[in-house]
Design a protein around this motif. Structure first.
Motif, PDB file in Angstrom:
ATOM      1  N   HIS A  16      30.868 -67.532  13.990  1.00 58.84           N
ATOM      2  CA  HIS A  16      31.860 -67.123  15.143  1.00 58.84           C
ATOM      3  C   HIS A  16      33.239 -67.718  14.898  1.00 58.84           C
ATOM      4  CE1 HIS A  16      32.540 -65.359  18.785  1.00 58.84           C
ATOM      5  NE2 HIS A  16      32.904 -66.319  19.537  1.00 58.84           N
ATOM      6  N   THR A  19      34.975 -65.870  11.675  1.00 53.38           N
ATOM      7  CA  THR A  19      35.062 -64.417  11.822  1.00 53.38           C
ATOM      8  C   THR A  19      36.327 -64.328  12.786  1.00 53.38           C
ATOM      9  OG1 THR A  19      33.403 -64.063  13.627  1.00 53.38           O
ATOM     10  CG2 THR A  19      32.965 -63.397  11.162  1.00 53.38           C
ATOM     11  N   SER A  20      36.143 -65.200  13.998  1.00 56.86           N
ATOM     12  CA  SER A  20      37.455 -65.093  14.909  1.00 56.86           C
ATOM     13  C   SER A  20      38.680 -65.510  14.349  1.00 56.86           C
ATOM     14  CB  SER A  20      37.186 -66.176  16.263  1.00 56.86           C
ATOM     15  OG  SER A  20      36.002 -65.662  16.986  1.00 56.86           O
ATOM     16  N   TRP A  23      40.181 -62.756  12.443  1.00 56.70           N
ATOM     17  CA  TRP A  23      40.735 -61.845  13.491  1.00 56.70           C
ATOM     18  C   TRP A  23      42.098 -62.223  13.826  1.00 56.70           C
ATOM     19  CZ3 TRP A  23      37.681 -59.563  18.034  1.00 56.70           C
ATOM     20  CH2 TRP A  23      38.511 -58.346  18.812  1.00 56.70           C
ATOM     21  N   VAL A  65      32.986 -59.937  14.818  1.00 55.70           N
ATOM     22  CA  VAL A  65      33.277 -61.280  15.793  1.00 55.70           C
ATOM     23  C   VAL A  65      32.553 -60.717  17.183  1.00 55.70           C
ATOM     24  CG1 VAL A  65      35.129 -61.920  17.283  1.00 55.70           C
ATOM     25  CG2 VAL A  65      35.481 -61.609  14.807  1.00 55.70           C
ATOM     26  N   THR A  93      36.884 -59.676  24.601  1.00 53.18           N
ATOM     27  CA  THR A  93      36.742 -59.468  23.232  1.00 53.18           C
ATOM     28  C   THR A  93      36.094 -58.025  23.365  1.00 53.18           C
ATOM     29  OG1 THR A  93      35.801 -61.489  22.744  1.00 53.18           O
ATOM     30  CG2 THR A  93      35.189 -59.839  21.211  1.00 53.18           C
TER      31      THR A  93
END
Length: 172
Positions: A16, A19-20, A23, A65, A93
């Motif tokens: 998490h 991937t965050s 982003w 994400v 999100t």
């Protein structure tokens, strides 16, 4: 709530976070490239790069994400609908993923195809969108760090509800 081994929980948290952060990184790159065009960089060079980043990295990563966040929430004590901050992060999100897939990605593709012919209003949108997304990512990070607002109200299961005392009977 499903109990998962600590190693699995840490792997989900790591996925998490990675991937965050990816982003957020792509957001900042898109913001930088959008500002560069507004400041005079060649849109015929910059916009195809933003289109590639948006379609090859940003769109798939935004979905990943969201998926990793939902799986993490479901398999950890935080739960998906137990805490207000988790619910707010889910809503933020989800809205961002929908906007990335429905609006930003097509706009990035169009910019890549049009280059210098892209209208000024659309050029500004390619700065505003990643600026808003970056801000919302920071808000989500603050929510994860401070975990405000407490738990959502839970319904009491029927089996554990207290029954009213009947006259002449002692309550158990």
């Amino acid at each position: 709530m499903t109990r998962i081994p600590p190693g699995t929980r840490k792997a989900l948290l790591t996925a998490h976070l990675v991937t965050s952060l990816g982003w957020l990184g792509i957001d900042l790159v898109l913001l930088t490239l959008g500002v560069a065009v507004l400041r005079g960089a060649d849109p015929t060079v910059v916009y195809p790069v933003t289109a590639l980043l948006g379609t090859a990295l940003f769109a798939p990563l935004s979905v990943i994400v969201w998926l990793v966040g939902v799986v993490s929430a479901l398999l950890t004590p935080w739960g998906l609908l137990r805490h207000r901050w988790v619910l707010v992060k889910l809503l933020i999100t989800t809205v961002m993923v929908v906007l990335v897939l429905a609006l930003l990605t097509p706009n990035l593709r169009a910019a890549g195809e049009l280059g210098a012919a892209l209208p000024a209003r659309d050029r500004a949108d390619l700065v505003i969108a990643p600026a808003v997304s970056t801000t919302l990512m920071v808000v989500a990070t603050v929510l994860s760090t401070y975990k405000p607002w407490g738990r959502l109200r839970r319904a009491v299961p029927v089996a554990t509800r207290r029954r009213p005392a009947v006259a002449g009977r002692r309550s158990a």
